[in-house]
Design an enzyme around this catalytic site. Structure first.
Site, short mmCIF file in Angstrom:
data_model
loop_
_atom_site.label_atom_id
_atom_site.label_comp_id
_atom_site.label_asym_id
_atom_site.label_seq_id
_atom_site.Cartn_x
_atom_site.Cartn_y
_atom_site.Cartn_z
N HIS A 124 1.02 -1.11 0.17
CA HIS A 124 0.04 0.02 -0.13
C HIS A 124 0.86 1.21 0.02
O HIS A 124 2.18 1.10 0.24
CB HIS A 124 -0.94 0.08 1.15
CG HIS A 124 -1.79 -1.06 1.17
ND1 HIS A 124 -3.29 -0.86 0.46
CD2 HIS A 124 -2.02 -2.48 2.03
CE1 HIS A 124 -3.93 -1.99 0.59
NE2 HIS A 124 -3.14 -2.69 1.58
N CYS A 155 -0.22 2.59 -4.21
CA CYS A 155 -1.23 3.83 -4.70
C CYS A 155 -0.28 5.05 -4.74
O CYS A 155 0.42 5.21 -3.89
CB CYS A 155 -2.10 4.07 -3.80
SG CYS A 155 -3.69 2.50 -3.98
#
Length: 512
Positions: free
Chosen positions: A168, A210
């Site tokens: 992430h 991301c």
């Protein structure tokens, strides 16, 4: 009768076409010197030592895909000829033997894929997967490593280094299973130090997260022989794939995504794939290998360049530039390095030395993917949905799902309220969501950003993996000249207490 014969003839012709479609390798035998000349004199000796650092920056079964990505990458390195002594793996290692894993001791990265966990070295696991150890390994600093195997990138001036990070992320930040998280300015500073030490010839960094472009945007110089590609640009999410409810879907016993779109794209680039056909029953009888995808490791990485792979990965990750889902794969740093062959970094399967690069790698597009930040919701929902009503497990799964959703709502509402208190209800959203021009770094003062994060978390609780999406808001508050002390005061007004759910807890430390 005639119709049946025609149908059978058609099916046999399909089988023959599929058979002819398989790659053929010329029977000619070439001397090693001849193969080297065909590959641009890129012999093993000329390359120097290849090093690989592979890191999954998450933990938890709901993040299965990150460790699956890293294990798959390890298998590619090994098949390419890299030695275990030159491959350093960071993974929490809580997936393969998790009680939730339907295949104990096995990790897969494709719905029909085999085990990618077997043989993977456990260099740094559990709480050893942290920023300090990662930086020490990159710098070759054995004395700074804490725990683990002690392996570091002890490279020399003629060596090539490949780094693959899957996790992430958020604007300017990458996750870790431990605190603090990794920030873009610190990573680039380490790369600069590595270059100043003269301990590599070139370094390639593949980053799955991301807003991963924000790690290098405006920060990574173009003159330190570091070439980076990222799963997304500086302002968008990356995507999970092989997820429940999508196609291709994981086996029904899996409640979680098996891989990430960008990561799968570059790792499956080595394959030619022949797609499944759902034809008449005779197909199964006469052509059983058409029933499921066939992966053939075919690419000669001595002839495929970094740029060629970048273009293929960019095309597949964007669904052939339609962006119906997916993200903008980006490249940063020393772009002149992208003419080099993949062989220099990840080796190649010797069986493919006579093959040439295929511009159209024939890998199919995915028919769906899941926003990386929502992939955990897919897992928690699938887990809840499958359990029997009224069972103790059902109630526990419901509690987990509600806690995840409550944490998200709390973080979103708290950041929005802080923006309104600082800039007013009309200007707050505009300031928090502002995106700088391409080529500019996320924030002018990275120390301010980290202080801002700590000020928020002290009053409102941990951002956790979901809350990394708000790093741009904190950066913009810094860019507006607001001090962390001011944010601490308004955060105390916005958050009267820290929620009791495990996602908001700060007992493990702060994100910065």
């Amino acid at each position: 009768m005639m119709a049946a014969r025609l149908r059978l003839a058609l099916l046999l012709s399909v089988c023959l076409c599929a058979a002819w479609a398989r790659p053929r390798i010329e029977p000619a035998i070439r001397l090693p010197s001849e193969r080297a000349a065909a590959a641009g004199d890129e012999t093993d000796d000329a390359v120097g030592t290849r090093w690989a650092v592979l890191i999954a920056g998450s933990n938890g079964y709901y993040n299965y895909r990150h460790q699956a990505d890293i294990c798959h990458a390890y298998q590619i390195m090994k098949q390419g000829g890299l030695k275990d002594e030159n491959i350093i793996v960071f993974m929490y290692d809580d997936i393969a033997h998790s009680p939730e894993n339907p295949r104990p001791g096995v990790i897969i990265n494709h719905p029909q894929g085999g085990d990618v966990y077997a043989g993977v070295p456990k260099d740094y696991t559990g709480r050893e997967v942290n920023v300090n150890n990662f930086f020490a390994v990159l710098l070759g600093n054995k004395t700074a490593v804490s725990g683990g195997s002690g392996k570091v990138v002890d490279s020399g001036p003629n060596d090539h280094i490949f780094v693959f990070y899957s996790d992430h992320g958020g604007p300017g930040v990458l996750g870790m299973p431990t605190y603090p998280y990794l920030y873009g300015d610190d990573l680039v500073d380490v790369l600069k130090k590595k270059h100043a030490a003269g301990t590599y010839k070139s370094l390639v960094f593949y980053l799955e997260a991301c807003e991963s472009g924000s790690i290098f945007e405006g920060l990574l110089p173009n003159d330190i022989n570091v070439y980076a590609t990222t799963a997304s640009n500086a302002e968008e999410s990356s995507w999970g794939t092989y997820c429940p409810g999508e196609f291709p879907s994981p086996p029904p016993e899996y409640d979680t995504c098996l891989g990430d779109l960008y990561s799968i794209a570059w790792m499956e680039d080595r394959y030619l794939m022949f797609t499944s056909f759902s034809l008449h029953l005779h197909t199964v009888k006469f052509c059983p290998d058409l029933v499921k995808p066939i992966h053939i490791d075919f690419h000669n990485l001595r002839t495929e360049s970094l740029k060629q792979q970048y273009n293929l990965v960019k095309d597949r990750t964007s669904v052939h530039n339609t962006y119906t889902y997916g993200s903008h794969v980006m490249q940063y740093g020393s772009l002149d390095l992208n003419v080099q062959h993949l062989f220099s970094y990840i080796g190649t399967n010797p069986a493919n030395d006579d093959n040439t690069f295929v511009e159209d790698n024939s890998l199919p597009s995915f028919t769906g993917a899941v926003n990386q930040r929502d992939a955990d919701l897919v897992y928690f929902w699938q887990k809840y949905r499958k359990l029997a009503d009224g069972s103790p497990g059902k109630n526990d799964a419901r509690k987990e799902l509600l806690e995840v959703m409550a944490h998200r709502s709390h973080v979103d509402n708290s950041v929005e309220l802080i923006g309104s208190l600082l800039f007013g209800s009309e200007d707050g959203p505009r300031v928090l969501k502002a995106v700088r021009a391409a080529g500019e770094p996320l924030v002018d003062d990275w120390s301010c950003l980290k202080s801002m994060v700590r000020a928020f978390e002290a009053q409102c609780g941990s951002l956790a993996q979901y809350g990394m999406k708000h790093m741009r808001s904190f950066a913009n508050i810094c860019n507006a000249g607001i001090l962390p002390e001011a944010v601490s005061k308004v955060a105390a007004q916005a958050c009267t207490s820290i929620p009791s759910n495990p996602w908001s807890s700060v007992h493990k430390g702060f994100s910065a």
